[in-house]
Write an enzyme that holds these catalytic residues in place. Structure first.
Site, PDB file in Angstrom:
ATOM      1  N   ASP A  13       0.806  -1.227   0.000  1.00 40.95           N
ATOM      2  CA  ASP A  13       0.000   0.000   0.000  1.00 40.95           C
ATOM      3  C   ASP A  13       0.837   1.274   0.000  1.00 40.95           C
ATOM      4  O   ASP A  13       0.428   2.290   0.555  1.00 40.95           O
ATOM      5  CB  ASP A  13      -0.965   0.033   1.208  1.00 40.95           C
ATOM      6  CG  ASP A  13      -1.839  -1.189   1.288  1.00 40.95           C
ATOM      7  OD1 ASP A  13      -2.361  -1.581   0.242  1.00 40.95           O
ATOM      8  OD2 ASP A  13      -1.993  -1.747   2.394  1.00 40.95           O
ATOM      9  N   LYS A  16       1.907   2.000  -5.089  1.00 37.85           N
ATOM     10  CA  LYS A  16       2.466   1.406  -6.321  1.00 37.85           C
ATOM     11  C   LYS A  16       1.548   1.653  -7.506  1.00 37.85           C
ATOM     12  O   LYS A  16       2.005   1.818  -8.610  1.00 37.85           O
ATOM     13  CB  LYS A  16       2.612  -0.125  -6.171  1.00 37.85           C
ATOM     14  CG  LYS A  16       3.748  -0.565  -5.308  1.00 37.85           C
ATOM     15  CD  LYS A  16       3.858  -2.071  -5.276  1.00 37.85           C
ATOM     16  CE  LYS A  16       2.647  -2.760  -4.668  1.00 37.85           C
ATOM     17  NZ  LYS A  16       2.398  -2.459  -3.254  1.00 37.85           N
ATOM     18  N   HIS A  41      -5.847  -1.979  -6.598  1.00 36.72           N
ATOM     19  CA  HIS A  41      -5.773  -0.530  -6.739  1.00 36.72           C
ATOM     20  C   HIS A  41      -6.785  -0.023  -7.756  1.00 36.72           C
ATOM     21  O   HIS A  41      -7.329  -0.783  -8.548  1.00 36.72           O
ATOM     22  CB  HIS A  41      -4.347  -0.051  -6.988  1.00 36.72           C
ATOM     23  CG  HIS A  41      -3.794  -0.335  -8.331  1.00 36.72           C
ATOM     24  ND1 HIS A  41      -2.930  -1.357  -8.566  1.00 36.72           N
ATOM     25  CD2 HIS A  41      -4.002   0.294  -9.496  1.00 36.72           C
ATOM     26  CE1 HIS A  41      -2.611  -1.346  -9.840  1.00 36.72           C
ATOM     27  NE2 HIS A  41      -3.239  -0.372 -10.429  1.00 36.72           N
ATOM     28  N   GLN A 222       1.828  -6.208  -3.119  1.00 35.41           N
ATOM     29  CA  GLN A 222       2.249  -6.241  -1.713  1.00 35.41           C
ATOM     30  C   GLN A 222       3.579  -5.482  -1.514  1.00 35.41           C
ATOM     31  O   GLN A 222       3.884  -4.608  -2.312  1.00 35.41           O
ATOM     32  CB  GLN A 222       2.370  -7.670  -1.183  1.00 35.41           C
ATOM     33  CG  GLN A 222       1.039  -8.403  -1.047  1.00 35.41           C
ATOM     34  CD  GLN A 222       0.525  -9.007  -2.327  1.00 35.41           C
ATOM     35  OE1 GLN A 222       1.284  -9.610  -3.063  1.00 35.41           O
ATOM     36  NE2 GLN A 222      -0.747  -8.848  -2.608  1.00 35.41           N
TER      37      GLN A 222
HETATM   38  P1  IMP Z   1      -2.681 -12.659   2.486  1.00 35.23           P
HETATM   39  O1  IMP Z   1      -1.751 -12.222   1.392  1.00 35.23           O
HETATM   40  O2  IMP Z   1      -4.125 -12.389   2.184  1.00 35.23           O
HETATM   41  O3  IMP Z   1      -2.437 -14.073   2.910  1.00 35.23           O
HETATM   42  O4  IMP Z   1      -2.360 -11.752   3.790  1.00 35.23           O
HETATM   43  C1  IMP Z   1      -1.127 -11.841   4.473  1.00 35.23           C
HETATM   44  C2  IMP Z   1      -0.685 -10.475   4.984  1.00 35.23           C
HETATM   45  O5  IMP Z   1      -0.340  -9.649   3.890  1.00 35.23           O
HETATM   46  C3  IMP Z   1      -1.766  -9.715   5.763  1.00 35.23           C
HETATM   47  O6  IMP Z   1      -1.128  -8.937   6.763  1.00 35.23           O
HETATM   48  C4  IMP Z   1      -2.368  -8.799   4.706  1.00 35.23           C
HETATM   49  O7  IMP Z   1      -2.968  -7.650   5.270  1.00 35.23           O
HETATM   50  C5  IMP Z   1      -1.117  -8.450   3.911  1.00 35.23           C
HETATM   51  N1  IMP Z   1      -1.399  -8.089   2.524  1.00 35.23           N
HETATM   52  C6  IMP Z   1      -1.696  -8.909   1.500  1.00 35.23           C
HETATM   53  N2  IMP Z   1      -1.854  -8.225   0.364  1.00 35.23           N
HETATM   54  C7  IMP Z   1      -1.630  -6.940   0.660  1.00 35.23           C
HETATM   55  C8  IMP Z   1      -1.617  -5.734  -0.124  1.00 35.23           C
HETATM   56  O8  IMP Z   1      -1.819  -5.711  -1.353  1.00 35.23           O
HETATM   57  N3  IMP Z   1      -1.322  -4.592   0.564  1.00 35.23           N
HETATM   58  C9  IMP Z   1      -1.043  -4.594   1.892  1.00 35.23           C
HETATM   59  N4  IMP Z   1      -1.051  -5.679   2.664  1.00 35.23           N
HETATM   60  C10 IMP Z   1      -1.334  -6.850   2.046  1.00 35.23           C
END
Ligand code: IMP
Length: 422
Positions: A13, A16, A41, A222
């Site tokens: 976040d 990007k 996004h 991410q």
């Molecule tokens: P998951 O990718 O859904 O398994 O989440 C794992 C961790 O990554 C959690 O803390 C989410 O909030 C974080 N996360 C996953 N995708 C994003 C993103 O695009 N932006 C920010 N945090 C993310």
């Protein structure tokens, strides 16, 4: 011509999306290499808003868009995004690698069950099924795009997977599974039929494009500290959002990546659980969250906020090899009397300049700050660094020197025109 990769330098976040769109306009190809619809996004083109989670953002600019083998694809999301584009008259020029893994509804249920029960530590995932899908891939039990588009293969793979998932969900987590093997097959075979035309060897197409001198942009999702190995494990995602992840996730040699653009928010945010050394848990943090509109794009959750953390950024520089930086949301810091930057940590009384390499080290890290004089409102029309207040330039120069990469872009507002180039 080597490709350019856009990477989040913090916890995701960072902004990007804005830079990816900016660079996507000039690219011939936009390629995603990891993660799935946990990302998100909004792209605004000619006043129209597009919310994208899975499709590369270049799709709205009519660019050739590719989804690499390292991405996990939720076909339902993909169909929704394609349909939303079609409603606006946009036909996606899309290719999907047959090796990309498919997220099925049992992955979502397992993700949510893992988070809600007390079987595991709560990670604060997006509950999009990302972790369980990558787990199947690592276990060599996953269903890939090549299976989705071949009904016989899909049937065979579901017959192997479904009974096990149902058993785990019902008998371990006590969750009723609202779909059958047959209903899954029916829905996904039909989707596979519609998506078959997108099947392409993304590794080959990307390499060929690069060899032909085409401009290829690798769109990161991410952020660095959510990397499965180098992030704040276990509070991480299940893929590799660092620059070398682009090579593995697409199937290209690392030498074919030229520019690495590190996206840095002018402060730090994190959504979900996990360590955050410079977190501001006070009224000031709350005000910063409001001013920066720090709420998750995919889940709407409030993001945790904190000061800029140089040990994190130095580590991100080591992991990614940024050739340049884009500093985002500088405008959110305008109007403060004083800004702080974490320059190092104290761990058991010892000065540490990088992000601690162990979970225990992170738990013990006490951030140490340097204060900077704040700056007043930024001129929204500024286009050059020299047009920014002296105090803002001092802050940026310090960051540039400490991280060891040139700041080439400073974003001073959400609009495309609110961008300063150095
Ligand atoms: P998951 O990718 O859904 O398994 O989440 C794992 C961790 O990554 C959690 O803390 C989410 O909030 C974080 N996360 C996953 N995708 C994003 C993103 O695009 N932006 C920010 N945090 C993310």
């Amino acid at each position: 011509m080597p490709g350019t990769v856009v990477i989040g330098a913090q916890f995701g976040d960072e902004g990007k999306g804005k830079i990816t769109d900016f660079l996507a306009e000039k690219a011939d190809y936009v390629v995603r290499f990891g993660g799935g619809n946990n990302a998100g996004h909004t792209v605004v083109v000619e006043g129209k808003q597009f919310k994208l989670h899975l499709l590369p953002s270049g799709v709205v600019h009519g660019k050739r868009c590719l989804i690499g083998a390292g991405v996990v694809v939720d076909p339902r999301t993909l169909m929704e995004e394609l349909a939303a584009l079609e409603r606006e008259g946009i036909q996606a020029d899309l290719g999907i690698d047959p090796r990309a893994h498919i997220i099925l509804p049992y992955h979502n249920l397992l993700d949510a069950a893992g988070e809600e029960g007390n079987h595991h530590e709560k990670i604060g995932t997006t509950k999009k099924g990302i972790g369980p899908c990558y787990a199947d891939k690592a276990l060599r039990q996953g269903i890939r795009f090549e299976d989705l588009i071949e009904p016989n293969r899909l049937k065979e793979k579901l017959a192997r997977n479904y009974p096990i998932k149902k058993k785990v969900l019902e008998q371990i987590y006590g969750i009723r599974v609202p779909f059958t093997e047959e209903s899954l097959f029916k829905e996904y075979a039909a989707v596979g039929e519609k998506l078959r035309a997108y099947n392409v060897d993304v590794s080959l197409e990307t390499c060929t494009a690069l060899d032909q001198g085409k401009k290829v942009l690798f769109e990161g999702a991410q952020g660095t500290f959510l990397d499965n190995d180098f992030g704040t494990y276990p509070f991480v995602t299940s893929s590799h959002p660092i620059s070398s992840g682009a090579a593995v996730g697409v199937g290209i040699p690392t030498g074919k990546i030229g520019k690495v653009v590190g996206i840095v928010k002018a402060y730090t945010t994190r959504v979900g659980e996990g360590p955050f050394p410079t977190e501001l848990r006070d009224a000031f943090g709350e005000a910063l969250r409001k001013k920066g509109n720090e709420f998750g794009t995919t889940t709407g959750r409030p993001r945790r906020v904190g000061w800029l953390d140089l040990p994190m950024l130095r580590t991100a520089q080591r992991l990614n090899g940024f050739t340049e930086l884009a500093v985002m949301k500088l405008d959110v810091l305008a109007g403060l009397d004083e800004l702080k930057v974490c320059t190092h940590y104290l761990v058991n009384g010892k000065e540490i300049c990088f992000f601690p390499y162990s979970t225990k080290g992170v738990e013990l890290a006490q951030p140490q700050y340097k204060a900077f004089k704040g700056f007043k409102d930024l001129n929204p029309k500024a286009k050059k660094l020299a047009q920014l207040p002296k105090e803002a330039r001092t802050y940026l120069k310090f960051v540039e020197k400490e991280v060891g990469a040139r700041i080439s872009i400073v974003s001073i507002g959400p609009g495309r025109e609110e961008t300063v180039q150095a």
